[in-house]
Design a protein around this motif. Sequence first.
Motif, PDB file in Angstrom:
ATOM      1  N   ASN A   3       0.952  -1.230   0.076  1.00 34.97           N
ATOM      2  CA  ASN A   3       0.110  -0.151  -0.042  1.00 34.97           C
ATOM      3  C   ASN A   3       0.874   1.223  -0.060  1.00 34.97           C
ATOM      4  O   ASN A   3       0.679   2.229  -0.625  1.00 34.97           O
ATOM      5  CB  ASN A   3      -0.811  -0.083   1.268  1.00 34.97           C
ATOM      6  CG  ASN A   3      -1.971  -0.903   1.256  1.00 34.97           C
ATOM      7  OD1 ASN A   3      -2.560  -1.154   0.192  1.00 34.97           O
ATOM      8  ND2 ASN A   3      -2.810  -1.271   2.245  1.00 34.97           N
ATOM      9  N   TYR A   7       0.790   3.830  -2.778  1.00 34.03           N
ATOM     10  CA  TYR A   7       0.393   5.291  -2.373  1.00 34.03           C
ATOM     11  C   TYR A   7       1.314   6.426  -3.030  1.00 34.03           C
ATOM     12  O   TYR A   7       1.030   7.498  -3.749  1.00 34.03           O
ATOM     13  CB  TYR A   7       0.127   5.504  -1.042  1.00 34.03           C
ATOM     14  CG  TYR A   7      -0.055   6.859  -0.667  1.00 34.03           C
ATOM     15  CD1 TYR A   7      -1.497   7.209  -0.493  1.00 34.03           C
ATOM     16  CD2 TYR A   7       0.517   7.790  -0.143  1.00 34.03           C
ATOM     17  CE1 TYR A   7      -1.898   8.604  -0.298  1.00 34.03           C
ATOM     18  CE2 TYR A   7       0.403   9.135   0.023  1.00 34.03           C
ATOM     19  CZ  TYR A   7      -1.050   9.491   0.382  1.00 34.03           C
ATOM     20  OH  TYR A   7      -1.236  10.646   0.513  1.00 34.03           O
ATOM     21  N   GLU A  20      -4.319  14.527  -0.343  1.00 39.80           N
ATOM     22  CA  GLU A  20      -3.596  13.438   0.138  1.00 39.80           C
ATOM     23  C   GLU A  20      -4.473  12.393   0.473  1.00 39.80           C
ATOM     24  O   GLU A  20      -4.195  11.090   0.341  1.00 39.80           O
ATOM     25  CB  GLU A  20      -2.414  13.613   1.276  1.00 39.80           C
ATOM     26  CG  GLU A  20      -2.995  14.371   2.542  1.00 39.80           C
ATOM     27  CD  GLU A  20      -3.068  15.650   2.406  1.00 39.80           C
ATOM     28  OE1 GLU A  20      -3.232  16.550   3.394  1.00 39.80           O
ATOM     29  OE2 GLU A  20      -2.691  16.397   1.492  1.00 39.80           O
ATOM     30  N   ILE A  21      -5.764  12.950   1.228  1.00 45.85           N
ATOM     31  CA  ILE A  21      -6.572  11.704   1.515  1.00 45.85           C
ATOM     32  C   ILE A  21      -7.470  11.088   0.534  1.00 45.85           C
ATOM     33  O   ILE A  21      -7.535   9.660   0.348  1.00 45.85           O
ATOM     34  CB  ILE A  21      -7.369  12.461   2.547  1.00 45.85           C
ATOM     35  CG1 ILE A  21      -6.807  12.997   3.880  1.00 45.85           C
ATOM     36  CG2 ILE A  21      -8.773  11.396   3.160  1.00 45.85           C
ATOM     37  CD1 ILE A  21      -6.087  11.883   4.617  1.00 45.85           C
ATOM     38  N   GLY A  24      -5.395   8.401  -1.209  1.00 47.70           N
ATOM     39  CA  GLY A  24      -5.515   7.144  -0.368  1.00 47.70           C
ATOM     40  C   GLY A  24      -6.775   6.493  -0.734  1.00 47.70           C
ATOM     41  O   GLY A  24      -6.796   5.282  -0.935  1.00 47.70           O
ATOM     42  N   LEU A  29      -7.955   3.025   0.974  1.00 44.69           N
ATOM     43  CA  LEU A  29      -7.313   3.216   2.228  1.00 44.69           C
ATOM     44  C   LEU A  29      -8.279   4.250   2.928  1.00 44.69           C
ATOM     45  O   LEU A  29      -8.623   5.043   2.668  1.00 44.69           O
ATOM     46  CB  LEU A  29      -5.746   3.807   2.044  1.00 44.69           C
ATOM     47  CG  LEU A  29      -5.026   3.046   1.498  1.00 44.69           C
ATOM     48  CD1 LEU A  29      -3.683   3.890   1.407  1.00 44.69           C
ATOM     49  CD2 LEU A  29      -4.552   1.743   2.004  1.00 44.69           C
ATOM     50  N   GLU A  31      -8.918   7.181   5.970  1.00 42.83           N
ATOM     51  CA  GLU A  31      -8.065   8.361   6.360  1.00 42.83           C
ATOM     52  C   GLU A  31      -6.877   7.951   7.364  1.00 42.83           C
ATOM     53  O   GLU A  31      -5.783   8.293   6.979  1.00 42.83           O
ATOM     54  CB  GLU A  31      -8.720   9.405   6.825  1.00 42.83           C
ATOM     55  CG  GLU A  31      -8.294  10.803   7.265  1.00 42.83           C
ATOM     56  CD  GLU A  31      -8.894  11.643   7.564  1.00 42.83           C
ATOM     57  OE1 GLU A  31      -8.517  12.570   7.957  1.00 42.83           O
ATOM     58  OE2 GLU A  31     -10.155  11.489   7.533  1.00 42.83           O
ATOM     59  N   THR A  34      -3.930   6.304   5.526  1.00 46.52           N
ATOM     60  CA  THR A  34      -3.359   7.253   4.611  1.00 46.52           C
ATOM     61  C   THR A  34      -2.368   8.134   5.439  1.00 46.52           C
ATOM     62  O   THR A  34      -1.156   8.002   5.007  1.00 46.52           O
ATOM     63  CB  THR A  34      -4.276   7.828   3.840  1.00 46.52           C
ATOM     64  OG1 THR A  34      -4.983   7.169   3.056  1.00 46.52           O
ATOM     65  CG2 THR A  34      -3.652   8.992   3.039  1.00 46.52           C
TER      66      THR A  34
END
Length: 67
Positions: A3, A7, A20-21, A24, A29, A31, A34
């Motif tokens: 992951n 990512y 960025e969230i 993910g 993914l 939060e 992430t």
Amino acid sequence: MENKDTYYRLLTENKGQRNEIEVGEQIGLEEETTREIIAQLLAEHRIEYVLDRACNYRPLKRGKMST
């Protein structure tokens, strides 16, 4: 960690377009996960915190990475 590598690749391809969230979430993914990955990448000096459009992180250029 698969992951984390996935990512990082997506963050690199993102070029600041999504936060960025959302990057993910693109690979399923949560939060919290992430944020853990971001912390690991920061500790490894693979990314840096910088306001870059929608995203607050960007990959470091290889010349800046300390090994």
